[in-house]
Design an enzyme around this catalytic site. Structure first.
Site, PDB file in Angstrom:
ATOM      1  N   LYS A   1       0.843  -1.190   0.000  1.00 16.36           N
ATOM      2  CA  LYS A   1       0.000   0.000   0.000  1.00 16.36           C
ATOM      3  C   LYS A   1       0.881   1.245   0.000  1.00 16.36           C
ATOM      4  O   LYS A   1       1.741   1.407   0.870  1.00 16.36           O
ATOM      5  CB  LYS A   1      -0.909   0.024   1.231  1.00 16.36           C
ATOM      6  CG  LYS A   1      -1.851   1.233   1.226  1.00 16.36           C
ATOM      7  CD  LYS A   1      -2.743   1.252   2.456  1.00 16.36           C
ATOM      8  CE  LYS A   1      -2.135   2.036   3.589  1.00 16.36           C
ATOM      9  NZ  LYS A   1      -2.497   3.459   3.629  1.00 16.36           N
TER      10      LYS A   1
ATOM     11  N   ARG B   1       3.087  -0.587  10.647  1.00 17.61           N
ATOM     12  CA  ARG B   1       4.156  -0.602  11.654  1.00 17.61           C
ATOM     13  C   ARG B   1       4.425  -1.950  12.315  1.00 17.61           C
ATOM     14  O   ARG B   1       5.588  -2.224  12.624  1.00 17.61           O
ATOM     15  CB  ARG B   1       3.884   0.494  12.701  1.00 17.61           C
ATOM     16  CG  ARG B   1       4.118   1.880  12.109  1.00 17.61           C
ATOM     17  CD  ARG B   1       3.508   2.965  12.937  1.00 17.61           C
ATOM     18  NE  ARG B   1       2.054   2.868  12.921  1.00 17.61           N
ATOM     19  CZ  ARG B   1       1.245   3.700  13.565  1.00 17.61           C
ATOM     20  NH1 ARG B   1       1.742   4.673  14.291  1.00 17.61           N
ATOM     21  NH2 ARG B   1      -0.065   3.547  13.477  1.00 17.61           N
TER      22      ARG B   1
ATOM     23  N   ASN C   1     -15.485  15.384 -12.216  1.00 14.47           N
ATOM     24  CA  ASN C   1     -14.639  15.480 -13.406  1.00 14.47           C
ATOM     25  C   ASN C   1     -13.144  15.397 -13.063  1.00 14.47           C
ATOM     26  O   ASN C   1     -12.367  14.730 -13.750  1.00 14.47           O
ATOM     27  CB  ASN C   1     -14.957  16.809 -14.110  1.00 14.47           C
ATOM     28  CG  ASN C   1     -14.287  16.913 -15.456  1.00 14.47           C
ATOM     29  OD1 ASN C   1     -14.489  16.047 -16.305  1.00 14.47           O
ATOM     30  ND2 ASN C   1     -13.479  17.938 -15.637  1.00 14.47           N
ATOM     31  N   THR C   2     -12.763  16.043 -11.983  1.00 16.04           N
ATOM     32  CA  THR C   2     -11.357  16.047 -11.565  1.00 16.04           C
ATOM     33  C   THR C   2     -10.933  14.676 -11.044  1.00 16.04           C
ATOM     34  O   THR C   2      -9.837  14.184 -11.346  1.00 16.04           O
ATOM     35  CB  THR C   2     -11.135  17.122 -10.477  1.00 16.04           C
ATOM     36  OG1 THR C   2     -11.494  18.387 -11.041  1.00 16.04           O
ATOM     37  CG2 THR C   2      -9.705  17.175 -10.002  1.00 16.04           C
TER      38      THR C   2
ATOM     39  N   HIS D   1     -10.774  13.106  -3.529  1.00 13.28           N
ATOM     40  CA  HIS D   1     -11.962  13.831  -3.064  1.00 13.28           C
ATOM     41  C   HIS D   1     -11.984  15.194  -3.755  1.00 13.28           C
ATOM     42  O   HIS D   1     -11.281  16.121  -3.332  1.00 13.28           O
ATOM     43  CB  HIS D   1     -11.895  14.005  -1.535  1.00 13.28           C
ATOM     44  CG  HIS D   1     -13.148  14.545  -0.929  1.00 13.28           C
ATOM     45  ND1 HIS D   1     -13.304  14.712   0.418  1.00 13.28           N
ATOM     46  CD2 HIS D   1     -14.318  14.953  -1.485  1.00 13.28           C
ATOM     47  CE1 HIS D   1     -14.511  15.200   0.674  1.00 13.28           C
ATOM     48  NE2 HIS D   1     -15.136  15.362  -0.478  1.00 13.28           N
ATOM     49  N   ASP D   2     -12.786  15.297  -4.821  1.00 14.59           N
ATOM     50  CA  ASP D   2     -12.865  16.558  -5.571  1.00 14.59           C
ATOM     51  C   ASP D   2     -14.131  16.498  -6.412  1.00 14.59           C
ATOM     52  O   ASP D   2     -14.932  15.575  -6.232  1.00 14.59           O
ATOM     53  CB  ASP D   2     -11.598  16.715  -6.443  1.00 14.59           C
ATOM     54  CG  ASP D   2     -11.226  18.183  -6.664  1.00 14.59           C
ATOM     55  OD1 ASP D   2     -12.120  18.976  -7.015  1.00 14.59           O
ATOM     56  OD2 ASP D   2     -10.045  18.529  -6.477  1.00 14.59           O
ATOM     57  N   ILE D   3     -14.322  17.428  -7.334  1.00 17.12           N
ATOM     58  CA  ILE D   3     -15.514  17.338  -8.179  1.00 17.12           C
ATOM     59  C   ILE D   3     -15.366  16.101  -9.081  1.00 17.12           C
ATOM     60  O   ILE D   3     -14.242  15.657  -9.352  1.00 17.12           O
ATOM     61  CB  ILE D   3     -15.747  18.617  -9.024  1.00 17.12           C
ATOM     62  CG1 ILE D   3     -14.549  18.897  -9.930  1.00 17.12           C
ATOM     63  CG2 ILE D   3     -16.058  19.808  -8.124  1.00 17.12           C
ATOM     64  CD1 ILE D   3     -14.815  19.982 -10.964  1.00 17.12           C
TER      65      ILE D   3
ATOM     66  N   ASP E   1      -3.350   4.301  -2.121  1.00 15.04           N
ATOM     67  CA  ASP E   1      -4.270   4.882  -1.129  1.00 15.04           C
ATOM     68  C   ASP E   1      -4.193   6.403  -1.236  1.00 15.04           C
ATOM     69  O   ASP E   1      -3.609   7.071  -0.381  1.00 15.04           O
ATOM     70  CB  ASP E   1      -3.862   4.389   0.269  1.00 15.04           C
ATOM     71  CG  ASP E   1      -4.861   4.785   1.330  1.00 15.04           C
ATOM     72  OD1 ASP E   1      -5.993   5.183   0.977  1.00 15.04           O
ATOM     73  OD2 ASP E   1      -4.515   4.707   2.518  1.00 15.04           O
ATOM     74  N   LEU E   2      -4.787   6.939  -2.311  1.00 11.07           N
ATOM     75  CA  LEU E   2      -4.665   8.379  -2.583  1.00 11.07           C
ATOM     76  C   LEU E   2      -5.892   9.155  -2.123  1.00 11.07           C
ATOM     77  O   LEU E   2      -5.906  10.388  -2.174  1.00 11.07           O
ATOM     78  CB  LEU E   2      -4.403   8.603  -4.081  1.00 11.07           C
ATOM     79  CG  LEU E   2      -3.116   7.930  -4.581  1.00 11.07           C
ATOM     80  CD1 LEU E   2      -2.922   8.178  -6.079  1.00 11.07           C
ATOM     81  CD2 LEU E   2      -1.894   8.420  -3.810  1.00 11.07           C
ATOM     82  N   LYS E   3      -6.931   8.465  -1.696  1.00 10.32           N
ATOM     83  CA  LYS E   3      -8.123   9.092  -1.089  1.00 10.32           C
ATOM     84  C   LYS E   3      -8.612  10.301  -1.897  1.00 10.32           C
ATOM     85  O   LYS E   3      -8.722  11.411  -1.379  1.00 10.32           O
ATOM     86  CB  LYS E   3      -7.834   9.493   0.358  1.00 10.32           C
ATOM     87  CG  LYS E   3      -7.502   8.321   1.272  1.00 10.32           C
ATOM     88  CD  LYS E   3      -7.404   8.759   2.732  1.00 10.32           C
ATOM     89  CE  LYS E   3      -7.250   7.613   3.701  1.00 10.32           C
ATOM     90  NZ  LYS E   3      -5.976   6.894   3.666  1.00 10.32           N
TER      91      LYS E   3
ATOM     92  N   ARG F   1      -3.594  -5.241  14.803  1.00 13.52           N
ATOM     93  CA  ARG F   1      -2.464  -5.542  15.696  1.00 13.52           C
ATOM     94  C   ARG F   1      -2.516  -7.003  16.125  1.00 13.52           C
ATOM     95  O   ARG F   1      -3.591  -7.537  16.344  1.00 13.52           O
ATOM     96  CB  ARG F   1      -2.531  -4.662  16.960  1.00 13.52           C
ATOM     97  CG  ARG F   1      -2.303  -3.168  16.678  1.00 13.52           C
ATOM     98  CD  ARG F   1      -0.904  -2.882  16.200  1.00 13.52           C
ATOM     99  NE  ARG F   1      -0.663  -1.479  15.896  1.00 13.52           N
ATOM    100  CZ  ARG F   1      -0.806  -0.920  14.703  1.00 13.52           C
ATOM    101  NH1 ARG F   1      -1.209  -1.633  13.678  1.00 13.52           N
ATOM    102  NH2 ARG F   1      -0.539   0.349  14.508  1.00 13.52           N
TER     103      ARG F   1
HETATM  104  O1  C5P Z   1      -0.984   1.417  12.121  1.00 16.37           O
HETATM  105  P1  C5P Z   1      -0.326   0.837  10.894  1.00 16.37           P
HETATM  106  O2  C5P Z   1       1.080   1.308  10.709  1.00 16.37           O
HETATM  107  O3  C5P Z   1      -0.479  -0.652  10.763  1.00 16.37           O
HETATM  108  O4  C5P Z   1      -1.176   1.472   9.716  1.00 16.37           O
HETATM  109  C1  C5P Z   1      -1.055   1.017   8.410  1.00 16.37           C
HETATM  110  C2  C5P Z   1      -1.778   1.919   7.462  1.00 16.37           C
HETATM  111  O5  C5P Z   1      -3.155   1.935   7.741  1.00 16.37           O
HETATM  112  C3  C5P Z   1      -1.291   3.353   7.486  1.00 16.37           C
HETATM  113  O6  C5P Z   1      -0.895   3.662   6.162  1.00 16.37           O
HETATM  114  C4  C5P Z   1      -2.469   4.170   7.925  1.00 16.37           C
HETATM  115  O7  C5P Z   1      -2.653   5.279   7.079  1.00 16.37           O
HETATM  116  C5  C5P Z   1      -3.647   3.250   7.788  1.00 16.37           C
HETATM  117  N1  C5P Z   1      -4.546   3.326   8.950  1.00 16.37           N
HETATM  118  C6  C5P Z   1      -5.841   3.740   8.767  1.00 16.37           C
HETATM  119  N2  C5P Z   1      -6.695   3.798   9.821  1.00 16.37           N
HETATM  120  C7  C5P Z   1      -6.306   3.426  11.041  1.00 16.37           C
HETATM  121  C8  C5P Z   1      -4.991   3.001  11.246  1.00 16.37           C
HETATM  122  C9  C5P Z   1      -4.126   2.962  10.168  1.00 16.37           C
HETATM  123  O8  C5P Z   1      -6.217   4.049   7.645  1.00 16.37           O
HETATM  124  N3  C5P Z   1      -7.168   3.468  12.044  1.00 16.37           N
END
Ligand code: C5P
Length: 224
Positions: free
Chosen positions: A33, A205, A68-69, A64-66, A60-62, A176
């Site tokens: 990702k 992490r 067309n964009t 959020h715009d109009i 994972d670029l999320k 986790r």
């Molecule tokens: O916490 P961890 O390092 O495992 O997160 C992995 C990815 O998940 C990160 O890129 C973070 O943006 C996303 N994340 C999320 N929502 C959470 C925790 C982490 O979108 N509650």
């Protein structure tokens, strides 16, 4: 045998370090990702470098715009052949419809519902009444109606969402392993999330900051 559902979040600022980590753990994860931070720093070049490692890419670029964009942005990433791209469901139905229409055939378009950094007070300040769970359910329904493939949701929500959207594609972050938590905080493990209906498990992490990332990835894989 289904492929490994774990996507490692490469939230590592340096491209060389991200690539080295990807190479090390590639036998024990199912994909990578890449988020906004990585994309803004390294762009298409960075994505190609990680794609060379040989596993699917989740952008994972999320968006959020109009509409067309967002459609234009989606077309601009075709060349990267992402397996998954995210958009914000709060961008509305037309935006999601256009995002899906503009995506390549092999790309899953998945909606972000509520950022977990927002609590109910934050929601109220943005004009959203009611609780966070109801808002997630409302946005999930909207994403489904707009023709998205699925949503991003927490391990606490995936069971309920899956129940109402049987063939949805669900991306679950924030996982986790039990043993890593000294405190009593309730955590959702990768295994639990998968059993509750998750299609993709995003892990960052617990692997990237582990003393031995290969061993950490292998240990997660062994639970699935
Ligand atoms: O916490 P961890 O390092 O495992 O997160 C992995 C990815 O998940 C990160 O890129 C973070 O943006 C996303 N994340 C999320 N929502 C959470 C925790 C982490 O979108 N509650």
């Amino acid at each position: 045998m289904v492929s490994n559902p774990v996507y490692l979040a490469l939230d590592v600022p340096q491209l060389d370090a991200a690539k080295a980590l990807a190479e090390r753990v590639k036998a024990h994860v199912g994909g990578f990702k890449l988020g906004l931070e990585f994309f803004c720093a390294h762009g298409h070049h960075g994505v190609h470098e990680i794609a060379h490692v040989g596993l699917p890419i989740f952008l994972d670029l999320k968006f959020h715009d109009i509409p067309n964009t967002v459609a234009g942005a989606m077309q601009a990433v075709h060349v990267l052949e992402p397996a998954i791209v995210t958009v914000h469901t709060s961008g509305g139905r037309a935006m999601m419809e256009d995002a899906k229409a503009a995506a390549a055939n092999g790309t899953k378009v998945v909606g972000v519902t509520l950022l977990t950094s927002l609590d109910e007070r934050d929601l109220m300040r943005t004009g959203v009444e009611g609780n966070a769970h109801d808002q997630v359910m409302r946005l999930a329904e909207l994403a489904q109606a707009a023709g998205l493939d699925g949503i991003v949701c927490s391990g606490h929500e995936v069971r309920a969402v899956h129940k109402r959207w049987k063939d949805g594609f669900f991306v679950v972050p924030g996982l986790r392993m039990n043993g890593n938590h000294a405190d009593q905080k309730r955590v959702v493990t990768p295994r639990q999330a998968r059993d509750d209906g998750a299609s993709v498990l995003v892990v960052g992490r617990p692997i990237s900051r582990a003393e031995d990332p290969v061993e950490a990835a292998r240990a997660i894989e062994a639970t699935l």
